[in-house]
Write an enzyme that holds these catalytic residues in place. Sequence first.
Site, mmCIF file in Angstrom:
data_model
loop_
_atom_site.group_PDB
_atom_site.id
_atom_site.type_symbol
_atom_site.label_atom_id
_atom_site.label_comp_id
_atom_site.label_asym_id
_atom_site.label_seq_id
_atom_site.Cartn_x
_atom_site.Cartn_y
_atom_site.Cartn_z
ATOM 1 N N ASP A 198 0.830 -1.197 0.000
ATOM 2 C CA ASP A 198 0.000 0.000 0.000
ATOM 3 C C ASP A 198 0.871 1.257 0.000
ATOM 4 O OD1 ASP A 198 -2.724 1.288 0.472
ATOM 5 O OD2 ASP A 198 -1.601 2.046 2.201
ATOM 6 N N GLU A 257 1.586 -0.441 -5.009
ATOM 7 C CA GLU A 257 0.692 0.672 -5.335
ATOM 8 C C GLU A 257 1.577 1.903 -5.494
ATOM 9 O OE1 GLU A 257 -3.320 2.930 -3.673
ATOM 10 O OE2 GLU A 257 -1.756 2.336 -2.259
#
Length: 525
Positions: free
Chosen positions: A206, A256
């Site tokens: 993330d 990401e």
Amino acid sequence: MGQPTPATDDGWWRSAVIYQVYVRSFADGDGDGTGDLAGVRTRLPYLAELGVDALWFNPWYRSPMKDGGYDVADYRAIDPAFGTLAEAEKLIAEARELGIRTIVDIVPNHVSDQHPWFRAALAGGPERELFHFRPGRGDHGELPPNDWTSEFGGPAWTRLPDGDWYLHLFAPEQPDLNWAHPAVRQEHEDILRFWFDRGVAGVRIDSAALLAKDPGLPDFTEGRDPHPYVDRDELHDVYRAWRAVADEYGAVFVGEVWLPDTERFARYLRPDELHTAFNFSFMTCPWDAARLRRSIDDTLAEHAPVGAPATWVLCNHDVTRTVTRYGRADTGFDFATKAFGTPTDLALGTRRARAAALLSLALPGAVYVYQGEELGLPEADIPLDRIEDPMHARSGGTDPGRDGCRVPLPWAADEPHAGFGGEPWLPQPDGWAVYAADRQAEDPGSVLSLYRAAVRLRPEFGDGPLTWLPAPDGVLAFTRAGALCVVNLAGTPVGLPAHSALLLASGPLDAAGRLPADTAVWLRS
């Protein structure tokens, strides 16, 4: 726990179809209205029939759920709302028996304010060095240490009763970790091993470009190079160390990484760093042939120098669903604000989403499918008093938040709550049962049937490169191996190129055998 067999990296991830599971909204196994691991386990046959290669789970760790689980309090424990660690181990093993690998979500930029480290830091312990605590500016320290703003709106700093401030690039309940501290790096390498030891095949990272901060924490200046907290060079040492851990297990990473600079983006995909990273330019493109082709070409070009496969995705847990985005005659989607210029035409959006599914699944690389996309779900309108996403509150109500794409799935048309389980934690819209998986499974013309057929036929495109074919304006046509993909984004029907067989179509051809607008086909050459 016994000794698991480590995952093996046989290159499966280069062309995989990976299904994203937002556990809280997938399936409720115990009837409390919250999706859980028991619910996922009951739906593994459905996922196997869909034909996916792996499941990516959004964070399932112990969390106060101030940001949908991305505020992690304990990386080695499953949140009680979802189940137990033993259940997670069973799920990983049961999925693997069906040929489905597991990818877990790691959130390295920040933790929950309920994490033991942060609680100890608040008590004045040496753990303060693991975060970014600073005195404020102004005569009495009443101003934040710098002018950084949160990704969720408002300042990126919160003041404590003792007068110090702490940094949080997201919600105040998500304090940023200090990645210059060796204990932070060691802890995350240990977390990777913890999950790899349990048979996990990969990790989604993330906010992968945000971890490292300029130690001086300077004010933000537009165009400042290097950026004080995005894509800093020292971050690559972190991922090289992570890659060494993953290589011990044959595990893989997907990052990401939101970066406009394609050269900087590709650096994360060098052979000793991440295996893959999400391609967001394709996802955020409007329904426009020229812009989609440019996105495809740019994506393939930026991956080529490092030999990494591209990834393709139409939607995820942070983005308005594809049917709704594409259901705009003016394609006027503003990705940043989720605002639109015209009302949604769901019939139009569904036609385009079906065609986009065939386009994405025909491209070289890996494809991610967000849960419910295979059912053709639209974005749901959430009553204001039921919105939980902090983006809504932090924006002063101007951003509708991301809950509209997180509504619990409809499984059975004739069961209460469309077969999800108990009364869902987010309300399902009226008429949600029409999208139910059981009903679609029996309809050869449904979105679910299209996805199942596409995943099954995808190997027809082989592993070869993409070659564009001559096509009219507004039409995308390319070949790979022995198959062709044609997508008509023009306003009128077009003829098909020479072919030996029609493999699959997102919608019926017209009476003359031409491809209608907003329709895609797969052909055998």
